[in-house]
Write an enzyme that holds these catalytic residues in place. Structure first.
Site, PDB file in Angstrom:
ATOM      1  N   ASN A 205      -7.398  -2.776  14.380  1.00 32.93           N
ATOM      2  CA  ASN A 205      -8.806  -3.046  14.033  1.00 32.93           C
ATOM      3  C   ASN A 205      -8.952  -4.269  13.125  1.00 32.93           C
ATOM      4  O   ASN A 205     -10.020  -4.507  12.574  1.00 32.93           O
ATOM      5  CB  ASN A 205      -9.434  -1.814  13.352  1.00 32.93           C
ATOM      6  CG  ASN A 205      -8.793  -1.492  12.010  1.00 32.93           C
ATOM      7  OD1 ASN A 205      -7.846  -2.154  11.573  1.00 32.93           O
ATOM      8  ND2 ASN A 205      -9.288  -0.459  11.334  1.00 32.93           N
TER       9      ASN A 205
ATOM     10  N   HIS B 134      -7.257  -4.805  10.285  1.00 36.96           N
ATOM     11  CA  HIS B 134      -6.998  -4.608   8.848  1.00 36.96           C
ATOM     12  C   HIS B 134      -5.718  -5.329   8.423  1.00 36.96           C
ATOM     13  O   HIS B 134      -4.824  -5.548   9.238  1.00 36.96           O
ATOM     14  CB  HIS B 134      -6.985  -3.120   8.454  1.00 36.96           C
ATOM     15  CG  HIS B 134      -5.785  -2.331   8.857  1.00 36.96           C
ATOM     16  ND1 HIS B 134      -5.833  -0.976   9.152  1.00 36.96           N
ATOM     17  CD2 HIS B 134      -4.467  -2.653   8.995  1.00 36.96           C
ATOM     18  CE1 HIS B 134      -4.629  -0.544   9.444  1.00 36.96           C
ATOM     19  NE2 HIS B 134      -3.780  -1.532   9.356  1.00 36.96           N
TER      20      HIS B 134
ATOM     21  N   GLU C  22      -9.687  -2.011   5.319  1.00 35.40           N
ATOM     22  CA  GLU C  22     -10.308  -1.715   6.610  1.00 35.40           C
ATOM     23  C   GLU C  22     -11.546  -2.597   6.795  1.00 35.40           C
ATOM     24  O   GLU C  22     -12.049  -3.198   5.826  1.00 35.40           O
ATOM     25  CB  GLU C  22     -10.696  -0.227   6.651  1.00 35.40           C
ATOM     26  CG  GLU C  22      -9.529   0.747   6.480  1.00 35.40           C
ATOM     27  CD  GLU C  22      -8.605   0.853   7.712  1.00 35.40           C
ATOM     28  OE1 GLU C  22      -8.573  -0.068   8.546  1.00 35.40           O
ATOM     29  OE2 GLU C  22      -7.904   1.877   7.814  1.00 35.40           O
TER      30      GLU C  22
ATOM     31  N   ASP D  91       0.811  -1.219   0.000  1.00 35.03           N
ATOM     32  CA  ASP D  91       0.000   0.000   0.000  1.00 35.03           C
ATOM     33  C   ASP D  91       0.842   1.265   0.000  1.00 35.03           C
ATOM     34  O   ASP D  91       2.054   1.224   0.246  1.00 35.03           O
ATOM     35  CB  ASP D  91      -0.967  -0.013   1.192  1.00 35.03           C
ATOM     36  CG  ASP D  91      -0.339  -0.577   2.460  1.00 35.03           C
ATOM     37  OD1 ASP D  91       0.893  -0.614   2.556  1.00 35.03           O
ATOM     38  OD2 ASP D  91      -1.100  -0.987   3.356  1.00 35.03           O
TER      39      ASP D  91
HETATM   40  C1  F6R Z   1       1.590  -1.597   6.025  1.00 35.04           C
HETATM   41  C2  F6R Z   1       0.247  -2.133   6.146  1.00 35.04           C
HETATM   42  C3  F6R Z   1      -0.516  -2.114   7.444  1.00 35.04           C
HETATM   43  C4  F6R Z   1       0.334  -2.473   8.659  1.00 35.04           C
HETATM   44  C5  F6R Z   1      -0.519  -2.440   9.919  1.00 35.04           C
HETATM   45  C6  F6R Z   1       0.326  -2.663  11.166  1.00 35.04           C
HETATM   46  O1  F6R Z   1       2.069  -1.728   4.701  1.00 35.04           O
HETATM   47  O2  F6R Z   1      -0.272  -2.575   5.188  1.00 35.04           O
HETATM   48  O3  F6R Z   1      -1.596  -3.010   7.348  1.00 35.04           O
HETATM   49  O4  F6R Z   1       0.883  -3.746   8.483  1.00 35.04           O
HETATM   50  O5  F6R Z   1      -1.181  -1.214  10.020  1.00 35.04           O
HETATM   51  O6  F6R Z   1       1.221  -1.591  11.296  1.00 35.04           O
HETATM   52  P1  F6R Z   1       2.408  -1.645  12.342  1.00 35.04           P
HETATM   53  O7  F6R Z   1       3.324  -2.733  11.917  1.00 35.04           O
HETATM   54  O8  F6R Z   1       3.082  -0.298  12.237  1.00 35.04           O
HETATM   55  O9  F6R Z   1       1.790  -1.904  13.667  1.00 35.04           O
END
Ligand code: F6R
Length: 242
Positions: free
Chosen positions: A135, A137, A142, A67
């Site tokens: 959450n 995701h 989401e 992303d």
């Molecule tokens: C990042 C992504 C997100 C993260 C998630 C956890 O490319 O796609 O889904 O993997 O938000 O983020 P962290 O590792 O910072 O807790």
């Protein structure tokens, strides 16, 4: 889903690296699906150290990221493109032209999603690394995202904006829109490695493993994947033990 619970962040990174190394050593032309965020940093540090110490080469490896923030260019330090160069690509021998991510500055968002979806269709991932949002995701899919989704743009959930604010000077600076790989594309990877660390992930991990498989908790789709491994630390896995 295979579940591995280890003591802490360092052990999660060790185990993740072990699996990544097996994939890259077994296939020098492996296609890696990569994630940003705090969770995979330990894995990336180990890939860099191993490249430096043991000469593991990424010269023929290809990578596709999950992303990117919309409206943020690849040279902006807040972009995920920049994050990947700084934390991995610039420190191993992967060719930058073999690394792919959505273009956050694309003027025509629909055309950019189509371009990325086509690219992904033509480069099936051997392994996909994922973190998980508090959450539930995965990537920026989401809660409520259809399981059959492909690359699309998304309005980030308020909780995601709050979680990501730690990386910005002010919460107002956190982008509200992003491009993301879709859930059906994530599921196409041959192997999936989902990493979770810290107590703030415990509810999401519990829901993913013990709750319903539901679009309300996007990571629960991974229970349908034939080769998915969850590696979490004791804090993130704490609710699984009861
Ligand atoms: C990042 C992504 C997100 C993260 C998630 C956890 O490319 O796609 O889904 O993997 O938000 O983020 P962290 O590792 O910072 O807790």
């Amino acid at each position: 889903m295979k579940i591995i619970i280890v003591k802490d962040y360092e052990k999660v990174s060790d185990k993740a690296f072990e699996i990544m190394k097996e994939v890259v050593s077994g296939n020098p032309e492996a296609v890696l699906g990569l994630a940003t965020g705090t969770t995979p940093l330990g894995l990336y540090a180990r890939m860099i150290a191993d490249h430096e110490e043991n000469g593991t080469s990424y010269a023929r490896v290809k990578a596709a990221n999950l992303d990117e923030y919309a409206g943020v260019g690849k040279d902006n330090p807040n972009s995920y493109a920049y994050f990947m160069r700084k934390n991995l690509f610039d420190k191993i021998d992967i060719k930058l032209e073999n690394t792919h991510i959505e273009n956050g500055m694309a003027l025509n968002a629909d055309a950019e999603c189509k371009r990325y979806a086509e690219l992904l269709a033509n480069m099936p991932r051997d392994i996909q690394v994922l973190g998980i949002g508090s959450n539930g995701h995965i990537a920026f899919n989401e809660p409520g995202t259809p399981f059959d989704s492909v690359t699309h743009t998304v309005e980030l959930a308020e909780s995601t904006v709050r979680d990501n604010a730690r990386l910005f000077d002010r919460i107002e600076d956190v982008p509200r829109k992003a491009f993301t790989m879709g859930l059906s594309e994530i599921m196409q990877a041959k192997k999936i490695l989902i990493l979770a660390t810290g107590a703030n992930k415990a509810d999401a991990v519990y829901g993913m493993i013990r709750g319903e498989v539901t679009e309300q908790l996007p990571a629960s789709i991974l229970r349908k994947h034939p080769d998915c491994v969850l590696i979490c630390d004791e804090a993130a896995g704490s609710r699984l033990k009861n």
